[in-house]
Write a protein that holds these residues in place. Structure first.
Motif, PDB file in Angstrom:
ATOM      1  N   PHE A  86       0.675  -1.113   0.082  1.00  0.00           N
ATOM      2  CA  PHE A  86       0.058  -0.023   0.088  1.00  0.00           C
ATOM      3  C   PHE A  86       0.801   1.214   0.227  1.00  0.00           C
ATOM      4  O   PHE A  86       0.597   2.127  -0.950  1.00  0.00           O
ATOM      5  CB  PHE A  86      -0.948  -0.013   1.217  1.00  0.00           C
ATOM      6  CG  PHE A  86      -1.604   1.092   1.385  1.00  0.00           C
ATOM      7  CD1 PHE A  86      -2.928   1.421   0.697  1.00  0.00           C
ATOM      8  CD2 PHE A  86      -1.297   2.283   2.256  1.00  0.00           C
ATOM      9  CE1 PHE A  86      -3.665   2.373   0.868  1.00  0.00           C
ATOM     10  CE2 PHE A  86      -2.100   3.283   2.262  1.00  0.00           C
ATOM     11  CZ  PHE A  86      -3.407   3.491   1.719  1.00  0.00           C
ATOM     12  N   MET A  87       1.828   1.324   0.990  1.00  0.00           N
ATOM     13  CA  MET A  87       2.628   2.539   1.024  1.00  0.00           C
ATOM     14  C   MET A  87       3.590   2.663  -0.372  1.00  0.00           C
ATOM     15  O   MET A  87       3.787   3.859  -0.621  1.00  0.00           O
ATOM     16  CB  MET A  87       3.739   2.514   2.323  1.00  0.00           C
ATOM     17  CG  MET A  87       2.879   2.346   3.589  1.00  0.00           C
ATOM     18  SD  MET A  87       1.731   3.673   3.627  1.00  0.00           S
ATOM     19  CE  MET A  87       2.877   5.028   4.130  1.00  0.00           C
ATOM     20  N   LYS A  88       3.814   1.663  -0.981  1.00  0.00           N
ATOM     21  CA  LYS A  88       4.629   1.776  -2.635  1.00  0.00           C
ATOM     22  C   LYS A  88       3.649   1.953  -3.460  1.00  0.00           C
ATOM     23  O   LYS A  88       4.151   2.555  -4.673  1.00  0.00           O
ATOM     24  CB  LYS A  88       5.399   0.453  -2.428  1.00  0.00           C
ATOM     25  CG  LYS A  88       6.369   0.424  -1.732  1.00  0.00           C
ATOM     26  CD  LYS A  88       7.137  -0.890  -1.833  1.00  0.00           C
ATOM     27  CE  LYS A  88       8.073  -1.379  -0.829  1.00  0.00           C
ATOM     28  NZ  LYS A  88       8.567  -2.767  -0.874  1.00  0.00           N
ATOM     29  N   ASP A  89       2.329   1.917  -3.666  1.00  0.00           N
ATOM     30  CA  ASP A  89       1.517   1.959  -4.459  1.00  0.00           C
ATOM     31  C   ASP A  89       1.311   3.379  -5.244  1.00  0.00           C
ATOM     32  O   ASP A  89       1.130   4.520  -4.210  1.00  0.00           O
ATOM     33  CB  ASP A  89      -0.085   1.586  -4.065  1.00  0.00           C
ATOM     34  CG  ASP A  89      -0.760   1.548  -5.412  1.00  0.00           C
ATOM     35  OD1 ASP A  89      -1.301   2.191  -6.055  1.00  0.00           O
ATOM     36  OD2 ASP A  89      -1.051   0.179  -5.538  1.00  0.00           O
ATOM     37  N   ARG A  91      -1.029   4.972  -6.653  1.00  0.00           N
ATOM     38  CA  ARG A  91      -2.152   5.544  -6.370  1.00  0.00           C
ATOM     39  C   ARG A  91      -2.369   6.387  -5.059  1.00  0.00           C
ATOM     40  O   ARG A  91      -2.978   7.320  -5.074  1.00  0.00           O
ATOM     41  CB  ARG A  91      -3.464   4.488  -6.330  1.00  0.00           C
ATOM     42  CG  ARG A  91      -3.530   3.793  -7.974  1.00  0.00           C
ATOM     43  CD  ARG A  91      -4.418   2.810  -7.953  1.00  0.00           C
ATOM     44  NE  ARG A  91      -3.662   1.661  -7.186  1.00  0.00           N
ATOM     45  CZ  ARG A  91      -4.493   0.461  -6.788  1.00  0.00           C
ATOM     46  NH1 ARG A  91      -5.770   0.278  -7.415  1.00  0.00           N
ATOM     47  NH2 ARG A  91      -3.968  -0.470  -6.369  1.00  0.00           N
ATOM     48  N   VAL A  92      -1.539   5.911  -4.221  1.00  0.00           N
ATOM     49  CA  VAL A  92      -1.411   6.393  -2.641  1.00  0.00           C
ATOM     50  C   VAL A  92      -0.864   7.699  -2.804  1.00  0.00           C
ATOM     51  O   VAL A  92      -1.129   8.880  -2.476  1.00  0.00           O
ATOM     52  CB  VAL A  92      -0.857   5.564  -1.542  1.00  0.00           C
ATOM     53  CG1 VAL A  92      -0.744   6.335  -0.528  1.00  0.00           C
ATOM     54  CG2 VAL A  92      -1.844   4.169  -1.645  1.00  0.00           C
ATOM     55  N   ASP A  93       0.330   7.622  -3.612  1.00  0.00           N
ATOM     56  CA  ASP A  93       1.184   9.013  -3.587  1.00  0.00           C
ATOM     57  C   ASP A  93       0.355   9.968  -4.533  1.00  0.00           C
ATOM     58  O   ASP A  93       0.696  11.166  -4.294  1.00  0.00           O
ATOM     59  CB  ASP A  93       2.367   8.725  -4.240  1.00  0.00           C
ATOM     60  CG  ASP A  93       3.508   8.101  -3.471  1.00  0.00           C
ATOM     61  OD1 ASP A  93       3.362   8.306  -2.101  1.00  0.00           O
ATOM     62  OD2 ASP A  93       4.386   7.441  -3.727  1.00  0.00           O
ATOM     63  N   GLY A  94      -0.291   9.535  -5.442  1.00  0.00           N
ATOM     64  CA  GLY A  94      -1.175  10.449  -6.407  1.00  0.00           C
ATOM     65  C   GLY A  94      -2.514  10.830  -5.912  1.00  0.00           C
ATOM     66  O   GLY A  94      -3.245  11.390  -6.770  1.00  0.00           O
ATOM     67  N   ALA A  95      -2.675  10.558  -4.802  1.00  0.00           N
ATOM     68  CA  ALA A  95      -4.314  10.699  -4.310  1.00  0.00           C
ATOM     69  C   ALA A  95      -4.494  12.209  -3.808  1.00  0.00           C
ATOM     70  O   ALA A  95      -5.496  12.463  -3.593  1.00  0.00           O
ATOM     71  CB  ALA A  95      -4.621   9.690  -3.089  1.00  0.00           C
ATOM     72  N   GLY A  96      -3.358  13.000  -3.765  1.00  0.00           N
ATOM     73  CA  GLY A  96      -3.606  14.438  -3.385  1.00  0.00           C
ATOM     74  C   GLY A  96      -3.581  14.556  -1.998  1.00  0.00           C
ATOM     75  O   GLY A  96      -3.287  13.760  -1.046  1.00  0.00           O
ATOM     76  N   ASP A  97      -3.959  15.701  -1.446  1.00  0.00           N
ATOM     77  CA  ASP A  97      -4.162  16.104  -0.200  1.00  0.00           C
ATOM     78  C   ASP A  97      -4.865  15.245   0.661  1.00  0.00           C
ATOM     79  O   ASP A  97      -6.221  15.091   0.243  1.00  0.00           O
ATOM     80  CB  ASP A  97      -4.305  17.599   0.110  1.00  0.00           C
ATOM     81  CG  ASP A  97      -3.064  18.536  -0.349  1.00  0.00           C
ATOM     82  OD1 ASP A  97      -2.034  18.179  -0.282  1.00  0.00           O
ATOM     83  OD2 ASP A  97      -3.332  19.778  -0.728  1.00  0.00           O
TER      84      ASP A  97
END
Length: 118
Positions: A86-89, A91-97
Motif C-alpha cells: 500500500f505504501m509503495k502504490d 495511487r496512494v502517492d497520487g491521491a492528493g491532499d
C-alpha cells in the motif's frame, strides 16, 4: 485470529464528502492488498469526558467530527505485506491532499484477545 489496524482522527465537517471519497479510494486499495474489511465511522454520539475523550485525543475543534476507523486483516503477516505494498502504490502517492490533519491522527495495530461470536 485476525489482525487489526485502528485509527481515530478529526475531520472538518465541511470536508465530510471529500473524506468519504478519499477513504473509499484508499480502502479499496487496502482490500486489493489483503484486508478483509475496512470500516470508516463518522462520529454520531461522541461524549466529552471528564479527564479524556476521543475529541481531546485528536484535538478536534468545534467544526470537526471524530472518525473512528479500523482495518481487519486475516493475520499480521498479510497486514505487514499489504501495508508495505500500500505504501509503495503510486495511487496512494497520487491521491492528493488528505481532507484531515494527519498529524493529529492516532493509530496502532492490535492482536485481538476476545472475538465474539467467534
Amino acid at each position: 485470529m485476525p489482525y487489526i489496524d485502528g485509527f481515530v482522527l478529526a475531520v472538518p465537517n465541511a470536508k465530510r464528502e471529500a473524506f468519504i471519497a478519499h477513504a473509499t479510494t484508499f480502502d479499496t486499495i487496502l482490500l486489493e492488498f489483503g484486508a478483509t474489511r475496512v470500516m470508516e465511522c463518522w462520529g454520531d454520539d461522541v461524549p466529552e469526558g471528564k479527564l479524556t475523550d476521543f475529541r481531546r485525543a485528536v484535538q478536534a475543534t468545534a467544526d470537526e467530527t471524530v472518525v473512528f476507523a479500523w482495518i481487519e486483516w486475516p493475520d499480521k503477516a498479510t497486514r505487514d505485506a499489504g501495508m508495505a505494498s500500500f505504501m509503495k502504490d503510486p495511487r496512494v502517492d497520487g491521491a492528493g491532499d488528505m481532507p484531515f490533519d494527519g498529524k493529529r491522527m492516532i493509530f496502532g495495530s492490535f492482536s485481538p484477545v476476545v472475538s465474539l461470536p467467534g
